[in-house]
Each structure stands twice: as structure tokens, then as C-alpha cells.
Design a protein around this motif. Structure first.
Motif, PDB file in Angstrom:
ATOM      1  N   THR A  55      89.824 -22.306  59.685  1.00  0.00           N
ATOM      2  CA  THR A  55      89.392 -21.182  60.522  1.00  0.00           C
ATOM      3  C   THR A  55      88.562 -20.117  59.796  1.00  0.00           C
ATOM      4  N   ASP A  56      87.921 -20.472  58.672  1.00  0.00           N
ATOM      5  CA  ASP A  56      86.979 -19.520  58.077  1.00  0.00           C
ATOM      6  C   ASP A  56      85.881 -19.250  59.099  1.00  0.00           C
ATOM      7  N   GLU A  62      91.221 -15.825  60.807  1.00  0.00           N
ATOM      8  CA  GLU A  62      90.744 -16.160  59.455  1.00  0.00           C
ATOM      9  C   GLU A  62      91.754 -15.915  58.339  1.00  0.00           C
ATOM     10  N   LYS A  67      96.332 -18.666  59.246  1.00  0.00           N
ATOM     11  CA  LYS A  67      96.115 -20.103  59.008  1.00  0.00           C
ATOM     12  C   LYS A  67      97.444 -20.843  58.886  1.00  0.00           C
ATOM     13  N   HIS A 244      81.582 -18.458  51.988  1.00  0.00           N
ATOM     14  CA  HIS A 244      81.171 -19.335  53.088  1.00  0.00           C
ATOM     15  C   HIS A 244      80.467 -20.600  52.579  1.00  0.00           C
TER      16      HIS A 244
END
Length: 365
Positions: A55-56, A62, A67, A244
Motif C-alpha cells: 500500500t505504498d 500507507e 499495513k 517510491h
């Protein structure tokens, strides 16, 4: 409100921009127009992504704590996501283990009366929302909706005296009128007191959960487009970009280095990969990027550093900009080594500047 002023609560959500950009990437690259407001709410791939805790970049989901809960809880419907957002706060969070146990049928769910089951079934018998408190007050305690709203306020502000002396007798009296056995009514009241004081507004949680689901859907079906949009939204935040890009690698996505012939200002999608945006390169400003892209659009790809220096506006693309572009690999595709270009770029730029000045003054060497 006590002094007659209206409070406006504005939320500026970066996530909405991420969604908009991801949709644009999908439309431009694949020719697919997604109706984001009418997604099917039972998409298997989206829930599998949530169940993995992948779920980044997913709105509201997040954090490492979230998580962990997603992996344990295994949400498989939008109601679970709505409940999770409502529960993930100090106070109600202590109900999460019980919620998970009931969802996975490890703990038996029992309802005092059928009327309560209809209200609490979607949250596995646990009072999660303020709206549920109001519905129970109406169905069991014979409250009007306006009285139920007063009870909600009293409960959420934890006014225990008012609860005990005024609301409880009123609720029990209403239950008698509804022919609910006293012991059962007392048990229901006890549950309302335990869970109701933490009740969250379901409509607020739903609005958030839909955005969470939309981002999960896009990431599950269009990972490159979603991650390119996410990287674009954080292009000024070095730490986030590093994080990311690491997520992209985990997902099997390549983030290609900046390239003067392929990069746009923002991150972009090239086939199944992501191309680094010129706007995320240090020392390269908006004016320089506009000049590079317009020269490329007008005259086609740049064949060499010399060709590049000839065609761009050198008032905007100076030595500092060119040095940064060489060092980050933006000229690698022209076939020259970075070390060679660093050694001679100043001389190449000076010659190009001289030629540009001569052209502008009409002189011929």
C-alpha cells in the motif's frame, strides 16, 4: 460557532492529483478512458493488493501499522475498508483484534435482538460508526432521529453524568415500549457505552475509503502509470522519490534515468517502465525544461551535446543545467561517456553561443 462564525474545513488532497495524472497516463499510453467514479467495488486485484499490504502510495493505508492490520484482516469488500479507516485511531484501535477475529469467524458473533443484527452485520457486531449509535437508539430505545443525534453528541463528548442520569433511563423506557426484554436492552446499552463513545462518522470514512479503493484499483491494474503519477506528485521531495523508486523495483518496474530525448517535465510512462522526469533533476528549472521540450518538438531528437547546445535557448539552459543533465545520465543515449562530456561541455557550449550570436547579428565567420 459559539460566536456566530462558520468554520470551513478544506482538505487539499495530493492524492486527487495522483489519480488525475494516473488516468491521463493510462489514456495517453493505452487509449483507455477509466470512469474513476464508477469503478466496480468488488475488484479482486484491488483487494489482493490490500491483503498483501502493498500500500505504498495508497490513500490512508500507507503506514506500517495499517499495513500490518491489512495483512491480518484480509479486507475483501468496501465495507471492510470503510470500517478500517474508522477504527484506525487512538481508542477504537483496541477493537481491531476483535473485529479481525469476528471477520475471520474465529469468534462467534451474537446479537441480542434481530433489530441490532440488521444495523451491525456489516461491522461484525461491533459498533464502529456514530450512525449505528443513532440507528440503535431509534430501533431499540424508541428515540426520534433528532433525539438520537443528541445522544450521539453526548456520547462522543463522553458526558458520563448526562449518559447515566438522562439518556440511559430514556433508552430503557423506550425499549420497554418496544417490548424489548430489560436484560437485553441493558446489554445493548452497555455495548453502546463501550463502543459508541469512539464512534466515527461513517459518511466521512466512506468518502476516504472510496479514494483509498480508487488508488488501490489503479495501482493493481496500471502499476507503471500509478507509480509515475505518484513520483510526479513528490518530485520535489528527494526522500519520497528514493522510497517510491525502491517500491517500483519491488514491483518489478524499472525507473529509467532522465533522457533529453525521452523525458518530459514530469515522470512519464514508456512501455512497461517509468522514465525519470527532467523536473526532478537538481538545478534544472522550469524555463530550461520548456526550452528543451519545445526545441525537441520542433526539430526532433537531439543527436549530440553539440546539437543540443545549438538548438536550445541558452539564456535558459546554462552551464549549470547542462552539467546536471550530463551527470544524471540524460545524454547517455547520444552515445557519449559522461566523463568525456564533462571534460568538454563548456567549450561546446561556448562555441554554440558564439554561433547563435553570429546568426542573430547576421555575421558569417
Amino acid at each position: 460557532s459559539d460566536v456566530g462564525l462558520t468554520k470551513f474545513d478544506f482538505l487539499g488532497l495530493k492524492t486527487l492529483t495522483v489519480i488525475k495524472n494516473a488516468l491521463k497516463f493510462v489514456r495517453d499510453g493505452r487509449g483507455i478512458s477509466i470512469d474513476i467514479d464508477n469503478l466496480p467495488l468488488d475488484d479482486k486485484k484491488a483487494y489482493e493488493l490490500l491483503m498483501r499490504g502493498d500500500t505504498d502510495g495508497i490513500f490512508q493505508l500507507e503506514s506500517s501499522g495499517m499495513k500490518d492490520i491489512l495483512v491480518r484482516m484480509k479486507p475483501d469488500c468496501i465495507e471492510d475498508v470503510i470500517a478500517l479507516i474508522a477504527l484506525y485511531r487512538p481508542g477504537p484501535m483496541e477493537n481491531v483484534p476483535e473485529f479481525i477475529a469476528r471477520k475471520q469467524k474465529k469468534t462467534k458473533i451474537s446479537y441480542e435482538v434481530p433489530e441490532v443484527e440488521a444495523i451491525l452485520k456489516e461491522t461484525y457486531g461491533i459498533i464502529v460508526y456514530q450512525e449505528q449509535v443513532m440507528q440503535i437508539a431509534v430501533a431499540i430505545g424508541n428515540y426520534s432521529l433528532s433525539e438520537a443525534d443528541t445522544l450521539r453528541k453526548v456520547m462522543s463528548k463522553k458526558r458520563s453524568d448526562e449518559m447515566e442520569l438522562k439518556e440511559k433511563p430514556k433508552f430503557m423506557e423506550g425499549a420497554r415500549k418496544r417490548k424489548i426484554p430489560e436484560a437485553k436492552a441493558a446489554k445493548i446499552w452497555e455495548q453502546m457505552e463501550t463502543f459508541g463513545k469512539y464512534g466515527f462518522n461513517k459518511s466521512h470514512s466512506t468518502a476516504y475509503a472510496i479514494i483509498s479503493y480508487q488508488t488501490a484499483y489503479l495501482k493493481a491494474h496500471y502499476p507503471a502509470e500509478f507509480m509515475a503519477a505518484l513520483l510526479t506528485s513528490e518530485k520535489d521531495n528527494r526522500d519520497k522519490i528514493i522510497s517510491h523508486i525502491s517500491s517500483c523495483r519491488d514491483m518489478g518496474l524499472n525507473v529509467l534515468p532522465p533522457d533529453i530525448n525521452e523525458s518530459m517535465s514530469d515522470f512519464s510512462v514508456v512501455g512497461e517502465h517509468i522514465r525519470f522526469g527532467l523536473g526532478a533533476v537538481k538545478n534544472v528549472g522550469v524555463g530550461a525544461i520548456d526550452s528543451i521540450i519545445s526545441a525537441r518538438t520542433a526539430g526532433g531528437p537531439f543527436s549530440s551535446l553539440s546539437d543540443f547546445c545549438e538548438r536550445v535557448d541558452q539564456r535558459k539552459v546554462n552551464k549549470r543545467v547542462i552539467e546536471s543533465l550530463i551527470k544524471c545520465g540524460a545524454f547517455d543515449s547520444t552515445g557519449h561517456k559522461r566523463r568525456q562530456l564533462i571534460a568538454c561541455y563548456e567549450e561546446i557550449l561556448d562555441k554554440a553561443q558564439r554561433r547563435q550570436r553570429e546568426r542573430m547579428s547576421g555575421q558569417v565567420n
